[in-house]
Design a protein around this motif. Structure first.
Motif, short mmCIF file in Angstrom:
data_model
loop_
_atom_site.label_atom_id
_atom_site.label_comp_id
_atom_site.label_asym_id
_atom_site.label_seq_id
_atom_site.Cartn_x
_atom_site.Cartn_y
_atom_site.Cartn_z
N ALA A 138 41.53 20.60 42.68
CA ALA A 138 42.87 20.72 43.28
C ALA A 138 43.95 20.26 42.31
N VAL A 139 43.70 19.17 41.60
CA VAL A 139 44.68 18.66 40.63
C VAL A 139 44.90 19.67 39.52
N MET A 140 43.84 20.30 39.04
CA MET A 140 44.01 21.29 37.97
C MET A 140 44.84 22.48 38.43
N ILE A 141 44.57 22.97 39.64
CA ILE A 141 45.33 24.12 40.14
C ILE A 141 46.77 23.72 40.42
N TRP A 142 46.96 22.50 40.91
CA TRP A 142 48.33 22.01 41.17
C TRP A 142 49.12 21.91 39.87
N ARG A 143 48.49 21.47 38.80
CA ARG A 143 49.18 21.30 37.52
C ARG A 143 49.55 22.64 36.89
N PHE A 144 48.62 23.58 36.91
CA PHE A 144 48.79 24.80 36.12
C PHE A 144 49.02 26.05 36.94
N GLY A 145 48.84 25.98 38.26
CA GLY A 145 48.87 27.19 39.07
C GLY A 145 50.27 27.61 39.52
N SER A 191 40.93 30.66 28.06
CA SER A 191 41.87 30.55 29.18
C SER A 191 41.13 29.99 30.39
N LEU A 192 41.92 29.46 31.32
CA LEU A 192 41.37 28.98 32.58
C LEU A 192 41.56 30.05 33.66
N PHE A 193 40.59 30.11 34.57
CA PHE A 193 40.63 31.07 35.68
C PHE A 193 40.19 30.38 36.97
N VAL A 194 40.67 30.94 38.08
CA VAL A 194 40.21 30.52 39.40
C VAL A 194 39.38 31.65 39.98
N ALA A 195 38.14 31.31 40.34
CA ALA A 195 37.25 32.34 40.90
C ALA A 195 36.73 31.86 42.25
N PRO A 196 36.98 32.62 43.32
CA PRO A 196 36.40 32.25 44.62
C PRO A 196 34.90 32.54 44.64
N ARG A 197 34.15 31.72 45.36
CA ARG A 197 32.70 31.96 45.44
C ARG A 197 32.41 33.28 46.17
N ASP A 198 33.20 33.57 47.20
CA ASP A 198 33.04 34.81 47.95
C ASP A 198 34.33 35.61 47.87
N GLU A 199 34.18 36.91 47.77
CA GLU A 199 35.33 37.82 47.68
C GLU A 199 35.16 38.91 48.73
N ARG A 200 36.06 38.91 49.71
CA ARG A 200 36.03 39.91 50.79
C ARG A 200 34.68 39.93 51.52
N GLY A 201 34.20 38.74 51.78
CA GLY A 201 32.97 38.62 52.55
C GLY A 201 31.69 38.81 51.78
N ARG A 202 31.77 39.00 50.46
CA ARG A 202 30.58 39.20 49.64
C ARG A 202 30.57 38.17 48.50
N PRO A 203 29.37 37.78 48.01
CA PRO A 203 29.31 36.82 46.90
C PRO A 203 30.03 37.36 45.67
N ASN A 204 30.88 36.53 45.09
CA ASN A 204 31.62 36.92 43.90
C ASN A 204 30.86 36.52 42.64
N GLY A 206 30.97 40.39 36.21
CA GLY A 206 32.19 41.07 36.60
C GLY A 206 32.88 40.43 37.79
N ALA A 207 32.76 39.11 37.92
CA ALA A 207 33.35 38.40 39.06
C ALA A 207 34.87 38.46 39.02
N CYS A 208 35.49 38.62 40.18
CA CYS A 208 36.95 38.63 40.29
C CYS A 208 37.49 37.24 40.04
N ALA A 209 38.61 37.15 39.30
CA ALA A 209 39.21 35.86 39.00
C ALA A 209 40.71 36.00 38.80
N GLU A 210 41.41 34.90 38.92
CA GLU A 210 42.85 34.85 38.69
C GLU A 210 43.12 33.94 37.49
N LEU A 211 44.02 34.36 36.63
CA LEU A 211 44.43 33.53 35.50
C LEU A 211 45.10 32.26 36.03
N LEU A 212 44.73 31.11 35.46
CA LEU A 212 45.32 29.83 35.85
C LEU A 212 46.09 29.28 34.66
N GLY A 213 47.40 29.30 34.76
CA GLY A 213 48.23 28.82 33.66
C GLY A 213 48.39 29.84 32.57
#
Length: 577
Positions: free
Chosen positions: A143-150, A230-243, A267-274
């Motif tokens: 949470a601290v990492m996402i708060w700092r850079f997100g 780079s840093l990325f945020v990746a959810p464990r599940d994406e649209r109800g399926r394992p990411n 090929g997991a979906c991710a968002e750039l963090l920072g």
């Protein structure tokens, strides 16, 4: 029982050792917030009340579950990690108390506590159940990492659920071929149509089964080393399926209640963090904080082991008296007390530096002062990590010895404390990596100014009220050994070249690298004595702790210095063969 109020040394640091006034007013923006404390006194009273309430919970509910959590361990069923029942009950209790992210701002669900205040709680939690601490750390940590850079949107979607305990997370950096060698990282991140896809494997990820993962990956094709990450945020599940795929947790002999997982990204979906390409600089902050967290974890384990040994020695009668009254056992118990107190003094020095840095950065403090504080914290971080690992391993081993044959039986907690301490010198940068980091920083500082090579070196604060001779001699021994190790490979011509800006060769620094952990141990003993001595004048008890530690550490530092200065290099000769 209360794991905050029953610890006199802890109470001393809370009341006298931590200079709350040096950072809390900045942290609270001059006490102007309507939902925050109105003064320094109110802030410290708030910390105290919260810690007392948490300390009672730790003693009453968390500690009694620790043995069962270790025995049950982490499981895997129907493709999901199964945590021990007691650990989940502990976390639920902490959620009800609102303690999942005490250092985050109140605006995102935290308490806005400084790091030092949270450290008192984390030490107590590790003492109660270090497995629970490890699960707990991966709510606030990501949470601290996402708060700092997100972005604000990322903060809303991820930080608030993490702060409330609705989800947990992980931070994935280590790979099968890139543990300590971060520059060898191969996880790929590719941008396609405004989205990012991650491909590769991560290994030894604590709480890798969490709902969200902060991932370090190579975003720039063809980049090498520490650039292009780079840093990325990746959810464990994406649209109800394992990411991404979470493998069954590793079967460990240590921290059995903590899930350590391998993660597979295809090929997991991710968002750039920072900012793109700034990943290594961003992850460095987390790495340094994680190393302090290991020292705090070790402090809690050492406190638990020491208390168990004292209690057992007081009631175990041999030859007509409790073994605590036998000289050799009493000697062990007093050394355990001094080592634990020295580590605590080191830890709270580090946390206060961290708080002063964060407060200054939040409120636009003096840039020169921030640089000075960062240098001091950078120098102390490998010291605290090494001391909080290697010396805690000694304390827990001594606790087993005090128990004799019972010490290796699972009916007694010291066996578990000793096992759990085995991981401390390994993860978040091994003791050897800490030694090399410290050597690199000290060498860079030494060669910054020509006069330092001949006469300079680190200085150490003399404790008030006398006793500074031992600390000053330790510093002198360290400085001499450091110069000897560096100059042995370089020679006079090499020194002139380095002073002129030339980077020394691997061959020239081989002996210094060979000596790195001895040098770090010398530095750790010196800094621990210095930190313990800073409060030696407060009472006869604190003077006794300092005197015992300093007089035990000084001969060790002398011996290590002799080994370094001897030039004994059979290891290098063996490598050459």
């Amino acid at each position: 029982m209360n794991f905050f109020t029953d610890n006199d040394d802890l109470q001393f640091h809370f009341r006298h050792g931590v200079a709350w006034g040096s950072f809390v007013p900045q942290w609270e923006d001059g006490f102007r917030a309507a939902d925050g404390p109105g003064s320094l006194q109110e802030a410290v009273e708030l910390y105290q009340t919260s810690l007392e309430e948490a300390g009672a919970y730790l003693a009453r509910e968390v500690a009694p579950r620790a043995r069962a959590i270790d025995e049950q361990g982490v499981g895997f069923a129907d493709g999901a990690v199964v945590h021990p029942d007691g650990l989940l009950a502990n976390i639920e209790g902490l959620k009800r108390m609102g303690l999942m992210a005490p250092c985050l701002p109140r605006a995102v669900g935290g308490f806005q506590f400084p790091f030092s205040a949270a450290t008192f709680f984390m030490e107590g939690l590790s003492r109660a159940c270090t497995n629970t601490l490890l699960r707990y750390a991966f709510y606030q940590g990501p949470a601290v990492m996402i708060w700092r850079f997100g972005t604000p949107d990322q903060v809303e979607r991820w930080v608030k659920p993490l702060a409330s305990g609705a989800i947990s997370g992980s931070v994935a950096m280590t790979e099968p071929e890139a543990g300590s060698d971060v520059g060898n990282l191969s996880m790929r991140a590719e941008e396609a149509g405004g989205h990012w896809r991650l491909t590769g494997r991560k290994q030894f990820i604590t709480n890798g089964c969490g709902e969200v993962c902060v991932v370090l990956a190579r975003s720039e094709a063809g980049s090498e080393g520490l650039s292009g990450l780079s840093l990325f945020v990746a959810p464990r599940d994406e649209r109800g399926r394992p990411n991404f795929v979470v493998a069954p947790p590793e079967k460990k002999n240590v921290i059995r209640g903590s899930a350590t997982c391998e993660l597979g990204f295809d090929g997991a979906c991710a968002e750039l963090l920072g900012p793109r390409g700034h990943g290594f600089a961003q992850i460095l902050t987390f790495m340094n904080e994680a190393r302090l967290a290991v020292a705090i974890q070790g402090l809690g384990i050492a406190e638990a082991a020491r208390r168990a040994a004292e209690a057992y020695a007081a009631q175990r009668v041999q030859m007509g008296k409790p073994i605590a009254r036998h000289e050799l056992v009493a000697d062990l118990l007093l050394d355990m007390e001094a080592e634990t107190a020295a580590l605590r003094a080191l830890v709270y020095r580090c946390t206060q530096l961290q708080d002063r840095i964060l407060a200054a950065e939040l409120r636009g403090g003096d840039a020169g002062e921030v640089r000075r504080l960062k240098r001091a914290l950078r120098d102390l971080t490998p010291v605290a990590k090494w001391f909080g690992s290697e010396r805690v391993l000694w304390v827990t081993r001594a606790a087993v010895q005090v128990h004799g044959g019972y010490g290796v039986m699972r009916d007694y907690d010291v066996e578990r404390h000793y096992r759990n301490a085995l991981i401390l010198p390994i993860y978040e940068g091994t003791s050897q990596i800490q030694a090399l980091m410290s050597l690199k920083d000290q060498a860079r500082w030494l060669f910054e100014k020509p006069w330092r090579v001949a006469t300079g070196g680190m200085s150490a604060e003399a404790p008030p009220g006398g006793g500074g001779e031992a600390v000053r001699e330790m510093a002198h021994e360290y400085n001499g050994a450091l110069r000897s190790a560096l100059l042995r490979g370089l020679g006079a011509r090499g020194v002139l070249g380095v002073l002129g800006g030339r980077t020394p060769t691997a061959e020239e620094t081989a002996y210094a690298r060979l000596s790195a952990e001895r040098l770090l141990q010398m530095l750790a003993c010196t800094r621990a004595a210095e930190a313990l001595g800073a409060h030696a004048a407060a009472s006869a008890g604190r003077r006794r702790l300092f005197d015992r530690y300093a007089h035990r550490a000084l001969p060790l530092v002398r011996m290590l210095g002799e080994v370094v200065r001897s030039g004994e290099s059979s290891t290098l000769e063996a490598l050459a063969r």
